[in-house]
Scaffold this active site. Structure first.
Site, mmCIF file in Angstrom:
data_model
loop_
_atom_site.group_PDB
_atom_site.id
_atom_site.type_symbol
_atom_site.label_atom_id
_atom_site.label_comp_id
_atom_site.label_asym_id
_atom_site.label_seq_id
_atom_site.Cartn_x
_atom_site.Cartn_y
_atom_site.Cartn_z
ATOM 1 N N LYS A 39 2.847 4.464 -1.171
ATOM 2 C CA LYS A 39 2.728 5.365 -2.329
ATOM 3 C C LYS A 39 3.913 6.336 -2.304
ATOM 4 O O LYS A 39 3.879 7.365 -1.614
ATOM 5 C CB LYS A 39 1.412 6.152 -2.291
ATOM 6 N N HIS A 77 0.806 -1.222 0.000
ATOM 7 C CA HIS A 77 0.000 0.000 0.000
ATOM 8 C C HIS A 77 0.840 1.274 0.000
ATOM 9 O O HIS A 77 0.303 2.378 0.063
ATOM 10 C CB HIS A 77 -0.925 -0.024 1.219
ATOM 11 N N ASP A 113 15.201 10.796 -9.666
ATOM 12 C CA ASP A 113 16.538 11.243 -9.270
ATOM 13 C C ASP A 113 16.531 11.592 -7.776
ATOM 14 O O ASP A 113 16.368 10.713 -6.961
ATOM 15 C CB ASP A 113 17.002 12.403 -10.140
#
Length: 558
Positions: A234, A232, A239
């Protein structure tokens, strides 16, 4: 059945679902529990491969009892709770560095994004200019034109780096196995052409929970199997730029699904940490191959074929090595920083970033520990604005909120902006279950006489859904927040016990960043109304009896 992160695209008025049959209800409620029993039988039958008992008790304990485990120990540093005002931020919150890395960065490098389109455009722009790495962790990648455009950006960046820049751009994608494999067209099929073309510079990892195994894995169908546990996190990294959010890589999260997003620009230490973290989770995940098969890396325990305890122990060691190594580096960097500051150098790094990880199936519960401590230390006079797209506080968090302490302003989705609103079948009744949960919470607030201190708000916005999560922390006497939590956790049972989660705590002295955090909080709450006893008397707040009966299960799986 969609997962808690699967938005419903139909924003028309919801049609009342056809009366549910007892057969359908029984299938919805008892399939996971019965499958859990079958898994116990399966594990014992195949005991030559897994002799340790207890590996299949995943569903039975949550289904039969709501109580949380024993409270975690709260580690306290002397004097950490007494400082007030921004001058005492270092003393007040640096206790977090006892458990996780503490990255100091300039507050001017942190930017609050406020809309799905900003989030989408920021990712596209940075993919196109990335020279060394693109690292993306999400529940899933959608299959629409906006998602295809994102994949095309990766393809162009890989081609450019190979033909023009002569750089070695590496792309690494971490998704959940069950959610990413759902249906004929899915996250895997979206990424396969890229993987086939750039197999040496492209990695796609699919995390598979160790709790979905044996007969449970065979019996529970798609969509239902996602309720057992998912990847889950995110985190989107380009870079040395990093976006932390609760948003997935799907069209509604790019258009009309309100979430939270923070961009850390040119913060290489934080970016390195999340690159290593996603890489470590990827190492213990299934690796997608160009022919759409999956396999484990050499010497890694298989998540559902191998011994469950061995997998969890190996994965925990692999992931915690990232956390501990980063903490060691920070100790070295701290001494160097003190030397520079003693010479009058530096002084612009006015913000601390603490990465918090929660992976209970693997025995990692850092985020839970620190969140509990923050809520415990939030004393009278402080104010906490807390938001979740799916209001389902754990018992531990709820007891801390309802105990005597800070003022709380809790924001959640109104029924019409809940991600399940208008869904087909049983899933369409999930917003009603959240109404029931909210009503139970509000009744408890009133029962304890805490209405002046604890306020519940509902977010409203036509043709949108609501998925924002996190909190803003205001010290006594301060008009702007000095701390925010932002990332994937929802403060609910799933976030604490089932899924892999990560967020960051940002503690800042920077007045401009504090002002931006204040604006973000106000933007969300301005679209809300406060819940009162009359709210639950409205006709559209009626909850069917069977929904009330299955709500305890919904609290565990959604």
């Amino acid at each position: 059945m969609p997962t808690a992160d699967k938005p419903n695209r139909r924003r028309t008025a919801v049609k009342m679902a056809a009366p549910i049959t007892w057969r359908r209800l029984g299938y919805c409620v008892f399939t996971p529990a019965l499958a859990g029993v079958f898994t116990r039988i399966s594990d014992r039958f195949f005991r030559t491969r897994d002799r340790r008992r207890g590996s299949s008790l995943l569903l039975l304990a949550p289904l039969l009892a709501e109580a949380d485990p024993s409270p975690l120990p709260l580690f306290r540093s002397p004097g950490s709770t007494g400082a007030q005002g921004t001058d005492g931020l270092h003393a007040r919150f640096l206790w977090m560095a006892e458990h996780v890395p503490a990255f100091r960065v300039p507050g001017t490098h942190i930017h609050i994004l406020t809309s799905p389109d900003q989030f989408y455009q920021a990712m596209k722009a940075r993919i196109k200019t990335a020279k060394r790495r693109v690292v993306m962790a999400s529940l899933y990648l959608g299959t629409g034109p906006l998602e295809q455009d994102l994949v095309d950006c990766m393809q162009e960046a890989l081609q450019r780096s190979q033909e023009v820049d002569n750089s070695v751009l590496q792309v690494s994608i971490l998704l959940d196995y069950t959610r990413g494999s759902r249906g004929q067209t899915n996250s895997r099929t979206m990424l396969l052409p890229l993987l086939q073309q750039y197999s040496s510079r492209m990695r796609v990892s699919l995390y598979h929970t160790p709790d979905l195994r044996g007969l449970l894995r065979l019996l529970v169908p798609q969509r239902f199997n996602e309720t057992i546990g998912v990847q889950h996190i995110k985190a989107y990294l380009f870079d040395d730029d990093l976006i932390i959010s609760g948003a997935n890589l799907s069209d509604s999260y790019f258009t009309n699904r309100q979430d939270r997003y923070v961009l850390l620009e040119n913060c290489w230490e934080v970016a390195d940490f999340f690159s290593d973290l996603v890489g470590a989770v990827g190492d213990v995940s299934l690796q997608l191959q160009p022919d759409d098969s999956v396999s484990m890396m050499e010497n890694m325990v298989h998540p559902y074929r191998g011994n469950r305890d061995d997998f969890s122990a190996s994965a925990r060691q692999h992931i915690m090595e990232v956390v501990n190594t980063a903490r060691t580096r920070q100790d070295i960097a701290k001494s160097e920083r003190l030397k520079r500051e003693s010479k009058g150098e530096g002084g612009k790094e006015d913000t601390w970033v603490f990465p918090l990880v929660q992976m209970k199936p693997l025995g990692i519960q850092v985020d839970e520990e620190i969140t509990r401590r923050l809520l415990t230390d939030a004393g009278p006079g402080a104010t906490v604005f807390l938001t979740s797209g799916y209001f389902n506080l754990t018992r531990a968090y709820m007891s801390l909120v309802l105990g005597v302490g800070a003022d709380y302003r809790i924001l959640t989705a109104s029924p019409e902006v809940n991600g399940f609103f208008g869904a087909k079948g049983i899933a369409g009744e999930i917003p009603a279950a959240y109404i029931h949960i909210a009503r139970q919470f509000y009744s408890k607030v009133c029962q304890l006489g805490q209405q002046e201190r604890v306020h519940l708000h509902e977010y409203h916005r036509a043709h949108w859904t609501f998925h924002a999560k996190g909190l803003w922390y205001y010290l006594r006497g301060q008009v702007r927040p000095c701390l925010t939590l932002i990332g994937s956790p929802n403060f609910g049972y799933r976030s604490v016990h089932r899924d892999l989660e990560a967020q960051i705590a940002i503690v800042t002295d920077n007045q401009e960043l504090q002002a931006h955090l204040q604006e973000e909080q106000e933007m969300l709450y301005q679209r809300s109304t406060e819940v009162s006893s009359s709210t639950f008397q409205q006709p559209d707040r009626h909850v069917k009896l069977w929904v009330k009966l299955v709500t305890p299960l919904i609290k565990k799986f959604f």
